[in-house]
Design an enzyme around this catalytic site. Structure first.
Site, PDB file in Angstrom:
ATOM      1  N   ARG A 122       0.799  -1.226   0.000  1.00 19.24           N
ATOM      2  CA  ARG A 122       0.000   0.000   0.000  1.00 19.24           C
ATOM      3  C   ARG A 122       0.832   1.276   0.000  1.00 19.24           C
ATOM      4  O   ARG A 122       0.303   2.358  -0.259  1.00 19.24           O
ATOM      5  CB  ARG A 122      -0.937  -0.016   1.215  1.00 19.24           C
ATOM      6  CG  ARG A 122      -1.857  -1.233   1.220  1.00 19.24           C
ATOM      7  CD  ARG A 122      -2.534  -1.423   2.555  1.00 19.24           C
ATOM      8  NE  ARG A 122      -3.546  -0.406   2.801  1.00 19.24           N
ATOM      9  CZ  ARG A 122      -4.125  -0.229   3.975  1.00 19.24           C
ATOM     10  NH1 ARG A 122      -3.771  -0.975   5.010  1.00 19.24           N
ATOM     11  NH2 ARG A 122      -5.044   0.704   4.128  1.00 19.24           N
ATOM     12  N   GLN A 128      -2.083   2.927  -5.179  1.00 21.75           N
ATOM     13  CA  GLN A 128      -3.150   3.551  -4.404  1.00 21.75           C
ATOM     14  C   GLN A 128      -4.523   3.360  -5.036  1.00 21.75           C
ATOM     15  O   GLN A 128      -5.519   3.177  -4.339  1.00 21.75           O
ATOM     16  CB  GLN A 128      -2.852   5.037  -4.202  1.00 21.75           C
ATOM     17  CG  GLN A 128      -1.681   5.276  -3.256  1.00 21.75           C
ATOM     18  CD  GLN A 128      -1.377   6.749  -3.058  1.00 21.75           C
ATOM     19  OE1 GLN A 128      -2.047   7.611  -3.621  1.00 21.75           O
ATOM     20  NE2 GLN A 128      -0.361   7.047  -2.264  1.00 21.75           N
ATOM     21  N   ASP A 131      -5.992   0.057  -3.978  1.00 20.96           N
ATOM     22  CA  ASP A 131      -6.007  -0.201  -2.533  1.00 20.96           C
ATOM     23  C   ASP A 131      -7.420  -0.394  -1.987  1.00 20.96           C
ATOM     24  O   ASP A 131      -8.052   0.528  -1.472  1.00 20.96           O
ATOM     25  CB  ASP A 131      -5.300   0.943  -1.807  1.00 20.96           C
ATOM     26  CG  ASP A 131      -5.020   0.624  -0.349  1.00 20.96           C
ATOM     27  OD1 ASP A 131      -5.462  -0.442   0.121  1.00 20.96           O
ATOM     28  OD2 ASP A 131      -4.374   1.446   0.331  1.00 20.96           O
ATOM     29  N   SER A 134      -7.954   0.360   1.854  1.00 22.12           N
ATOM     30  CA  SER A 134      -8.183   1.761   2.201  1.00 22.12           C
ATOM     31  C   SER A 134      -9.579   2.222   1.808  1.00 22.12           C
ATOM     32  O   SER A 134     -10.259   2.919   2.572  1.00 22.12           O
ATOM     33  CB  SER A 134      -7.132   2.657   1.521  1.00 22.12           C
ATOM     34  OG  SER A 134      -5.868   2.497   2.129  1.00 22.12           O
ATOM     35  N   TYR A 227       2.932   3.484   8.419  1.00 24.72           N
ATOM     36  CA  TYR A 227       2.030   2.569   9.106  1.00 24.72           C
ATOM     37  C   TYR A 227       2.607   2.216  10.476  1.00 24.72           C
ATOM     38  O   TYR A 227       3.814   2.266  10.704  1.00 24.72           O
ATOM     39  CB  TYR A 227       1.815   1.295   8.287  1.00 24.72           C
ATOM     40  CG  TYR A 227       1.078   1.544   7.000  1.00 24.72           C
ATOM     41  CD1 TYR A 227      -0.301   1.659   6.981  1.00 24.72           C
ATOM     42  CD2 TYR A 227       1.758   1.685   5.796  1.00 24.72           C
ATOM     43  CE1 TYR A 227      -0.991   1.905   5.800  1.00 24.72           C
ATOM     44  CE2 TYR A 227       1.088   1.932   4.620  1.00 24.72           C
ATOM     45  CZ  TYR A 227      -0.286   2.039   4.624  1.00 24.72           C
ATOM     46  OH  TYR A 227      -0.953   2.285   3.465  1.00 24.72           O
TER      47      TYR A 227
END
Length: 398
Positions: A122, A128, A131, A134, A227
């Site tokens: 990610r 993105q 993803d 998310s 993260y």
């Protein structure tokens, strides 16, 4: 010959669908043939007729599995469906292979190419648009605040009336990733006093930009790519101790710390639940069969405690907002398909690519995702052993 993509109907408890009509229309325009299992989108308010108008063919499950080169799903289908997949086919979805390694082995042995969204790297910028974690977390965070408001027996905002003034609710969001920030933003729009807590100091700016108060943690656990890393036992205890005071001062606590394939960290202990104010609400987005962030939470259930608090095991909130979540998820699926297709419109997987080498869990008879191999105790594949090649689907189409 164009590839054939099939979207399957999910299990009864799941209302989402992996392809929506608007995305089907784009895929058909690109030359793909699209099959939709009958009734696949009904629970998300997408009728079979809409799919047909978009250029798809509505079929039964057997036809979808028999004719498709690529099968798309939201969640991993049952064992019977997986058994019907044949060598050269591919399946894409939230397959939870990091949780069930045996399924990964079985798919590899069947020569099925499995792409599991949980394995997507990610932090790579071009990933993105793919993803799904998310996009679905964003839905979950938004819905979590609404579920909290529904269970809470007081107003969220301050209300000044002729009958008196009602104090605003105090909402605490634990974990300020995608889901947490959406929960904070939604709770603020509902008029609550909101605080956010995270073990990543860099989260302060994001939380404060939404008008919430950032509660400083004495534990710093910033990991790669922004993260959070996994805490040690000592750090977890330290975190739980400092959270106890914040929780006791809150009316609503929303927990969002999920770790794909692993047991979620315990953020709210049994003692904190016992000491919560009567009428307090705990929304545990991380509730699962592996556990949750709140002691006593059960996935899909509302637990009422002896002191009058409620613990909501909100394990699949995106399914409750099926239309919007399906639209977002379908675009993630489309982005992956776009990356998979070569100029001839066939699936081609470059195993040296930094995105595909992780997203693709199984390929040509073996597990190739580095992260998954590490979890399974398999040796790392040397770079020279990874050769970009056209997938077997090309042969299956001939």
């Amino acid at each position: 010959m164009a590839i054939t993509i099939a979207a399957l109907k999910e299990a009864p408890a799941e209302h989402r669908v992996s392809l929506v009509p608007s995305v089907v229309k784009r895929l058909v325009k690109q030359g793909c043939q699209v099959l939709i299992e009958k009734g696949a989108g009904a629970a998300a308010n997408f009728a079979d007729q809409q799919y047909e108008e978009a250029g798809a063919k509505v079929v039964d499950r057997d036809a979808a599995l028999t004719q498709a080169n690529l099968v798309t799903v939201v969640n991993r289908p049952d064992g019977g469906t997986l058994d019907q997949l044949k060598a050269g086919q591919a399946i894409l979805g939230l397959l939870s292979l990091a949780v069930d390694h045996d399924v990964a082995k079985q798919l590899a042995e069947k020569q099925v190419t499995a792409l599991s969204f949980e394995l997507l790297p990610r932090t790579v910028s071009r990933a993105q648009s793919m993803d799904a974690l998310s996009s679905q977390s964003s839905v979950a965070g938004y819905k979590a605040a609404l579920v909290a408001a529904d269970h809470f027996m007081r107003y969220f905002p301050m209300m000044i009336t002729a009958a008196g003034t009602a104090k605003p609710a105090k909402v605490l969001v634990l974990g300020t990733g995608v889901a947490g920030l959406q929960a904070i933003g939604t709770a603020k729009r509902l008029g609550a006093i909101v605080s956010g807590y995270d073990v990543r100091p860099a989260s302060r700016g994001e939380v404060e930009s939404l008008g919430a108060k950032f509660l400083t943690s004495s534990v710093s656990a910033a990991g790669k790519g922004g993260y959070a890393r996994q805490l040690t036992k000592e750090e977890q205890q330290q975190q739980q101790d400092e959270l106890a005071g914040f929780i006791a001062d809150s009316d609503i606590v929303i927990t969002t710390a999920r770790v794909p394939g692993k047991k979620p960290p315990m953020l709210v202990t049994a003692k904190s639940v016992e000491e919560a104010k009567p009428g307090s609400i705990f929304i545990d987005i991380a509730a699962s069969d592996l556990g949750g962030n709140v002691a006593g939470s059960k996935p899909g259930e509302v637990v009422e405690t002896a002191n009058g608090a409620k613990i909501v095991g909100a394990d699949n909130l995106p399914s409750d907002l099926a239309t919007s979540s399906s639209e977002m998820y379908s675009k993630n699926v489309q982005a992956v398909i776009k990356a998979l297709l070569n100029k001839e419109g066939n699936i081609e997987i470059d195993t040296t690519d930094d995105v595909m080498s992780e997203l693709v869990a199984t390929y040509q008879g073996e597990v190739i995702s580095g992260r998954l191999r590490s979890q399974m105790g398999l040796p790392e594949i040397k770079q020279e052993e990874k050769e970009p090649a056209a997938d077997d689907q090309q042969q299956a189409q001939k």
